[in-house]
Scaffold this active site. Sequence first.
Site, PDB file in Angstrom:
ATOM      1  N   CYS A 224     -35.365  70.981 -10.191  1.00  0.00           N
ATOM      2  CA  CYS A 224     -34.514  69.971 -10.806  1.00  0.00           C
ATOM      3  C   CYS A 224     -33.510  70.068  -8.923  1.00  0.00           C
ATOM      4  O   CYS A 224     -32.531  69.336  -7.994  1.00  0.00           O
ATOM      5  CB  CYS A 224     -33.325  69.487 -11.494  1.00  0.00           C
ATOM      6  SG  CYS A 224     -32.588  71.259 -11.926  1.00  0.00           S
TER       7      CYS A 224
ATOM      8  N   ARG B  91     -41.321  81.697 -15.403  1.00  0.00           N
ATOM      9  CA  ARG B  91     -39.639  81.507 -16.731  1.00  0.00           C
ATOM     10  C   ARG B  91     -40.295  82.867 -17.400  1.00  0.00           C
ATOM     11  O   ARG B  91     -41.017  83.160 -17.270  1.00  0.00           O
ATOM     12  CB  ARG B  91     -40.071  80.843 -17.847  1.00  0.00           C
ATOM     13  CG  ARG B  91     -38.994  79.442 -16.892  1.00  0.00           C
ATOM     14  CD  ARG B  91     -39.162  78.141 -18.012  1.00  0.00           C
ATOM     15  NE  ARG B  91     -39.150  76.875 -17.858  1.00  0.00           N
ATOM     16  CZ  ARG B  91     -39.268  75.978 -17.912  1.00  0.00           C
ATOM     17  NH1 ARG B  91     -38.984  75.512 -19.305  1.00  0.00           N
ATOM     18  NH2 ARG B  91     -38.498  74.860 -16.903  1.00  0.00           N
TER      19      ARG B  91
ATOM     20  N   HIS C 261     -37.047  64.169 -10.990  1.00  0.00           N
ATOM     21  CA  HIS C 261     -35.994  63.350 -10.990  1.00  0.00           C
ATOM     22  C   HIS C 261     -35.524  62.120 -10.439  1.00  0.00           C
ATOM     23  O   HIS C 261     -36.363  62.221  -9.349  1.00  0.00           O
ATOM     24  CB  HIS C 261     -35.422  64.662 -10.425  1.00  0.00           C
ATOM     25  CG  HIS C 261     -35.692  65.719 -11.456  1.00  0.00           C
ATOM     26  ND1 HIS C 261     -36.736  66.565 -11.137  1.00  0.00           N
ATOM     27  CD2 HIS C 261     -34.998  66.620 -12.158  1.00  0.00           C
ATOM     28  CE1 HIS C 261     -36.419  68.289 -11.746  1.00  0.00           C
ATOM     29  NE2 HIS C 261     -35.657  67.641 -12.441  1.00  0.00           N
TER      30      HIS C 261
ATOM     31  N   GLN D  89     -45.301  72.476 -13.737  1.00  0.00           N
ATOM     32  CA  GLN D  89     -44.694  70.975 -14.180  1.00  0.00           C
ATOM     33  C   GLN D  89     -44.772  69.691 -13.412  1.00  0.00           C
ATOM     34  O   GLN D  89     -44.446  69.981 -11.871  1.00  0.00           O
ATOM     35  CB  GLN D  89     -43.294  70.998 -14.872  1.00  0.00           C
ATOM     36  CG  GLN D  89     -42.735  72.243 -15.430  1.00  0.00           C
ATOM     37  CD  GLN D  89     -41.174  72.724 -15.730  1.00  0.00           C
ATOM     38  OE1 GLN D  89     -40.533  73.022 -14.847  1.00  0.00           O
ATOM     39  NE2 GLN D  89     -41.189  71.770 -17.266  1.00  0.00           N
TER      40      GLN D  89
ATOM     41  N   LYS E  63     -31.964  64.855 -24.462  1.00  0.00           N
ATOM     42  CA  LYS E  63     -32.936  64.668 -24.239  1.00  0.00           C
ATOM     43  C   LYS E  63     -33.971  63.980 -25.582  1.00  0.00           C
ATOM     44  O   LYS E  63     -33.609  63.967 -26.276  1.00  0.00           O
ATOM     45  CB  LYS E  63     -34.474  66.034 -23.495  1.00  0.00           C
ATOM     46  CG  LYS E  63     -34.284  67.455 -25.007  1.00  0.00           C
ATOM     47  CD  LYS E  63     -35.114  68.160 -24.019  1.00  0.00           C
ATOM     48  CE  LYS E  63     -35.237  69.554 -25.373  1.00  0.00           C
ATOM     49  NZ  LYS E  63     -36.374  70.713 -25.019  1.00  0.00           N
TER      50      LYS E  63
ATOM     51  N   ASP F 258     -43.133  67.326 -12.516  1.00  0.00           N
ATOM     52  CA  ASP F 258     -41.581  67.734 -13.161  1.00  0.00           C
ATOM     53  C   ASP F 258     -41.217  66.041 -11.600  1.00  0.00           C
ATOM     54  O   ASP F 258     -41.802  66.136 -10.400  1.00  0.00           O
ATOM     55  CB  ASP F 258     -40.835  68.584 -11.732  1.00  0.00           C
ATOM     56  CG  ASP F 258     -39.798  69.210 -12.999  1.00  0.00           C
ATOM     57  OD1 ASP F 258     -39.464  68.454 -13.878  1.00  0.00           O
ATOM     58  OD2 ASP F 258     -38.980  69.731 -12.633  1.00  0.00           O
TER      59      ASP F 258
ATOM     60  N   HIS G  98     -33.682  63.713 -15.586  1.00  0.00           N
ATOM     61  CA  HIS G  98     -34.944  65.156 -15.594  1.00  0.00           C
ATOM     62  C   HIS G  98     -36.128  64.158 -16.593  1.00  0.00           C
ATOM     63  O   HIS G  98     -35.883  64.294 -17.364  1.00  0.00           O
ATOM     64  CB  HIS G  98     -34.287  66.514 -16.018  1.00  0.00           C
ATOM     65  CG  HIS G  98     -33.363  67.003 -14.928  1.00  0.00           C
ATOM     66  ND1 HIS G  98     -33.677  68.195 -14.956  1.00  0.00           N
ATOM     67  CD2 HIS G  98     -31.495  67.023 -15.457  1.00  0.00           C
ATOM     68  CE1 HIS G  98     -32.229  68.330 -13.930  1.00  0.00           C
ATOM     69  NE2 HIS G  98     -31.574  67.126 -14.638  1.00  0.00           N
TER      70      HIS G  98
END
Length: 648
Positions: A338, A367, A389, A385, A468, A387, A514
Amino acid sequence: MAEQAESVRVNFSDGTSMEVPKGTAVAEALAQWKRTKNTWVAARLNGKLLDLRAPIEEGGALEPLAPESPEGLEILRHSTSHIMAQAVQELFPGTKIAIGPAIENGFYYDFDPPQSFSPEDLEKIEAKMAEIIVAALPFERREMPREQAIELFRQRGETYKVELLEELTEPTVSVYRQGTFVDLCRGPHIPDTGCVKAYKLLSLAGAYWRGDERNPMLQRIYGTVFPDAKGLKKYLDFLAEAQRRDHRRLGRELDLFSFSDEVGAGMVIYHPKGALLRHILETFEKKEHLRRGYQIVMGPTLLKTDLWKRSGHFDNYRENMYFTEIEGQSYGIKPMNCLSHMLIYKSKVRSYRDLPIRYFELGTVHRHEKSGVLHGLLRVRQFTQDDAHILCTPEQLHAEIQGIVDFVIEVMGLFGFSYEMEISTRPQKSIGTDEDWERATTALMAALEDKGIPYQICEGEGAFYGPKIDVKLRDALERKWQCATIQCDFTLPERFDLTYVGPDGQRHRPVMLHRVILGAMERFLGVLIEHYAGAFPTWLAPVQAVIVTVTDKQLPFARAVYEQMKAAGVRVDLDERSEKLSFKIREAQMQKIPYMLVIGDSEVEAQAVRPRRRDGRQLEIMRPEAVIELLQKECLEGSGGRIGLGAV
């Protein structure tokens, strides 16, 4: 004249009620109510769970719990963990006990034995459990002062129980005994050990005491129990099927990926077929995102630690991150994508006319996961990911959330997944104002409610920066998997001073969503392998067809067909080995290749091939052009018209 005992009135689910003397055992009151033989394991009085031996001290609603009810099954499983622990201590004197909860589909108990258990010991423990069950030992509850309980377990050498007790603040605790076994436990439990009918010990594992790798490593024994043999057999059959589908085993057999101690735990090494499978998925994802108005971006892996402090990750997510230093400057290896996306947004002035802006990145993140929780592709330390945004105005938020929900539903339907949705609310460790959290949570709820999608609330399980929607997939075995998520964030745009110029010429704050659709590519691949049992649909299969010859005599024609299919975009192999046809076909089936194209003398003469599906069905002889057309049709149908031959 003797004083009459005080009575209380209990009410039953069928609308009847009765007066019973105060102190009457729950089982006795229930027996007077039904007067038939039953298999109840416990009861609920005014919402409070009780043993059947417990005295009734107040009136109210009394409800028996059957072993097949959710709460009854949990009680049965927890009680069976006590029986297992008793068997272990009788077979292996000196073994200390830690904790033994009921879990989904079973139970476990953690032990600290003088010598390590072996898989062969499970049979001995099961046999001892059978003896304890036949003895029908009653589960006896006793309440005592906490200090007295500490002394009791200290005398028994149960150091783990003493540690737990010393941390409790309650002045009184409950202890359960059956036969020689004593355990600290809230209860309730089944009336006696004879209530257990169908159980099985499943496996051994290591587990750190209290999940902390600085603590002693204990041995965990997993087991399961059901109210009857039919339920147990169904579950054991399920486990056998799950084992057949295990993505770690299939990953090796299908030559998709591997792990290596030389590389490090939780780091995936993709082999050619696995990398191609991932490439197909990524190509599909890029097309779908571009079609929906997303812009593809890329951010760096290392970002200065000061930036992670500004975002709140350093304070709230640091234990999951890796850090390094370059020329005296501290950097964080990104666990999320992000920050770069916000910096791209902030790189120039934005107008309300530019919004919504949707940034998409197949971003690789790292991670820190403890080694004990790593599990094949499903839990790794490095993953990618899908991912994105979305930065939008508050007025656009509702439509954007619904657009993501539609995206998720459409894609999951393509792979044959059903789903459930949950909304996770503010965790204890979080940033942002109460007002922002309320606005974000309300926006997520409204989006689902307006679409008529039911959801459950998971209190305190949101991200540290916002609530979320979590999408739980159900695979071919009806197992739940967490993949897609949608997070609503009013806080990070504030921290990074993201703005847009509104119609009034003033600066306003955008909202950020997100979201991931498949989630971590590694995890989704693991789920997908198990969902399909490795037999991918034609559009996804790394190898779509393999050409096999009856003898070497047909190889020249086979090579020509191979080149023709390759040129058409078919992912095709040619088996040129001098092996029997049956052997080659069997190997292709084991590799779960959708089509085997058999070529013998008659096929060479006809300038054709004889297709055979991996399930054994044979098709009529056909020209290579017709096979290419067949594969193209299957790819387009399977991918919803998105991926054809040569598209990747």
